[in-house]
Each structure stands twice: as C-alpha cells, then as structure tokens.
Scaffold this motif. Sequence first.
Motif, PDB file in Angstrom:
ATOM      1  N   UNK A 198      25.086  49.766  60.333  1.00 51.50           N
ATOM      2  CA  UNK A 198      25.570  48.393  60.414  1.00 51.50           C
ATOM      3  C   UNK A 198      25.988  48.063  61.843  1.00 51.50           C
ATOM      4  N   UNK A 224      31.485  42.821  48.027  1.00 49.58           N
ATOM      5  CA  UNK A 224      30.292  43.016  47.202  1.00 49.58           C
ATOM      6  C   UNK A 224      30.725  43.091  45.743  1.00 49.58           C
ATOM      7  N   UNK A 265      28.678  52.432  41.859  1.00 51.34           N
ATOM      8  CA  UNK A 265      28.057  51.710  40.744  1.00 51.34           C
ATOM      9  C   UNK A 265      27.801  50.240  41.057  1.00 51.34           C
ATOM     10  N   UNK A 266      28.132  49.799  42.272  1.00 51.70           N
ATOM     11  CA  UNK A 266      27.712  48.457  42.671  1.00 51.70           C
ATOM     12  C   UNK A 266      26.243  48.444  43.076  1.00 51.70           C
ATOM     13  N   UNK A 267      25.707  49.613  43.402  1.00 56.86           N
ATOM     14  CA  UNK A 267      24.361  49.671  43.986  1.00 56.86           C
ATOM     15  C   UNK A 267      23.328  50.296  43.050  1.00 56.86           C
ATOM     16  N   UNK A 279      20.493  41.645  40.576  1.00 56.85           N
ATOM     17  CA  UNK A 279      21.854  41.726  41.118  1.00 56.85           C
ATOM     18  C   UNK A 279      22.071  43.015  41.908  1.00 56.85           C
ATOM     19  N   UNK A 280      21.478  44.091  41.381  1.00 53.49           N
ATOM     20  CA  UNK A 280      21.584  45.351  42.121  1.00 53.49           C
ATOM     21  C   UNK A 280      20.931  45.228  43.484  1.00 53.49           C
ATOM     22  N   UNK A 305      23.076  43.310  45.864  1.00 57.93           N
ATOM     23  CA  UNK A 305      24.172  44.127  46.386  1.00 57.93           C
ATOM     24  C   UNK A 305      23.686  45.108  47.442  1.00 57.93           C
ATOM     25  N   UNK A 332      23.187  43.372  50.556  1.00 60.58           N
ATOM     26  CA  UNK A 332      24.456  43.031  51.212  1.00 60.58           C
ATOM     27  C   UNK A 332      24.987  44.213  52.012  1.00 60.58           C
ATOM     28  N   UNK A 333      24.809  45.406  51.477  1.00 63.07           N
ATOM     29  CA  UNK A 333      25.347  46.579  52.165  1.00 63.07           C
ATOM     30  C   UNK A 333      24.431  47.068  53.279  1.00 63.07           C
TER      31      UNK A 333
END
Lengths: 182, 185
Positions: free
Chosen positions: A155, A179, B114-116, B161-162, B165, B168-169
């Motif tokens: 990043x 997130x 578990x967000x990814x 959605x996964x 995310x 986003x990361x």
Amino acid sequence: MTEGGYVGVTASSMIMTNKKLKEELESTFKDIQVIVPEDTRLNITAREEDALTILKFLKDRGFNFLTLISCVDWIKENEFELVYIITSYLQKNDEYTQREKLQIILKTRISRTIPESKTVTPIFSNAEVYERELHELFGIKFEGNQRLIPLFLEREYKIPPFRKDFDTREYVKEVFDKIPFV
Amino acid sequence: MDRRDIKKWFKEPAKMGHKYSLWVIYFCTGCGIIEIPPVITSRWDAERFGVIPVATPRQANLFLITGYVSVKTLKAIIRTYEQMPEPKYTVGFGSCPINGGMYWDSYNTIKHLDKYIPVDGWIAGCMPRPEAIFIAVTHLWTMIDKGMADGYLKYREKYKYYRKNQEMALGKLEWSPLYPRENQK
C-alpha cells in the motif's frame, strides 16, 4: 600461544587491537568519537560527510562485510541516526583472528526535515537492499542508489510507516476498520 | 470407522470421503507454522484423523492459515483459496487472523480475515496447542455432517462483496473474478 588462533586471543590482546584501531581512526579523522564498550566492540560516532571515507578506511583494514544498515528516529532532536554495522568474514574455517572477532558500529546523524544521505553501494554493494528498505520505511533518500523502488509494502502511505509520527492506530481505523464484514 | 456411520456412507459416500480425508494446505504465514511439524509427524500424527499435508492447493480441501496475515500474504491467500477445488473448508489458526491479535494496530497486517475469504472455524490462542487442531478437525466433521461448513457456498453466493473488500484492501486485483456471472448481478 598460537599466533592468530582462537585459543591465542586473550582479552588483553583484543583490547590492544581495539586501542590501535581507535588511535588510527582518531588520528586520521576529525570530529570523530570512538568508544570501546567491550573487547569485541567498537562504537564510532561521526559526521555524515565522513561516513563514506570511514567505511572505505575500515574496508581497507579488512573489515569487508556490511552486516546491516539500520535507522533510529530521534523525533525530539529532529534527526535520523543511520547505524552501519561492519564485521569481517572468517579467513580460515575454524580459527578466529583478532580482527574477525571485532564488530564495528558506525553511527551518523542526518537531518529529519531533509532526509538525504549518500549511498555506500560503491564500497559495500549489498547495501543496496538495506538502503531500499530504509527508503521505504523511513523515507530516506540515498543519493546515487539507482534502485530505490518499493521492497516490502503493497500500500501507499502518506508518512513512511516506521517514522515515530506515523499513527498506526489512526491508519488502521481509516483503512482496515472501514472495510465492512460480509 | 464407527459402525453407526455405515448408513451415512451408503447415503452420501462423497461427503463422507471428504470428511475423513481432509487434505491440508498449510499456509505458513506467521509463527503458527511452528506447531505444524509436530502435528504432522509421529508425536501427534495427524494422519489418524485423515489429515495430511499436500503440496499444492489443487489437491487440498482444508485451508489452514497459521498466523498473522499481512497485506502481501493476503493476496497469496486469496489466490490459493480460489485455486482449491470444492468443497473446501478454511480454518484460521491463532488469534492473529481472527482480529489482528497483537498486530491489532499494525500498518501492514489485516485484522479480520473473514472480511476477505469465508472462514468456517477459528482456533483461538497464541499459540494454540497441536491438540487444538484435532479438536478443530473433529468439530469440522460434525459441521460437515450437519451441512454447516458452507463457506465455499457463501463465497460463491456473496462473491461480489468479497471481491469488493479484497479490492479495498489490495487495490486493483491482477486476476479476473472467479465467478464472473455471479459478479454481474
């Protein structure tokens, strides 16, 4: 007492080499502080301009290996401290000479507002990676290093993340906490 | 094998096969990997439970993530997970993948795995003992029996959605979506 052998190196003879090197350094360079904290250590504090010549001087004496370059962020004094650790490779497999037991630490300070230093890659070519690392994590520019490209980080950061004024908690709140869960 | 299981074997042989031969791809991200050699070797002998290590994700159906996940490893984790054939199960090992653990305010460690990717179970602790892996495996058996270990179905269902995310990361991802049709909805 065997010459140069591990058994032959007594504490007193180590101090002698340290003292000899210390005297040599102090006689050739101005504005230099040399401390001998232990028998096997030598701490040198010098100006940033002299760092390159001191490293060259030490390499000529046989200290031919740069172990690492590190950095300390002295935020109150507005300075970065570059730390070069130099040792020597073993010449023979199982025998230490006096020189090979000695570890030399060279410390120089550079300004924090304009973090720039000269590269030591002409003397120690393995410094390239360490300089890349410091460039990435502390934002220090090394003049003359052609390869200051990203090393670890994926990043982008506004402030290099290893500086003391980088607020990790704030960063995590901004980026990873935002997130959503699926 | 338990005699009472015979009915199940005739009813759903494939499922029972998956259940008793969990082939593991160990993802050696952090310090957790130090617990794996005793687990797979003779001291604790994971093969009693049908758990054996495999070389590639294409042969595995259990994904064990041992230790903290940095942003760079997350990329590799997602790619590994997407290469595994279904049905696939994921277990997070240690407290770091759960909520960041001691890296909860790190500049480069993601906090909730578990967000990814979907995670079926967690083994808490820093570090968990090798026995905890076997407790997790037996727990996973009951979950598979009851149809609760459905992380891979959830991944397919909510892939949009996964993926969002993950982007986003990691920024823009280099690989195309695994389920492009589901993603268009």
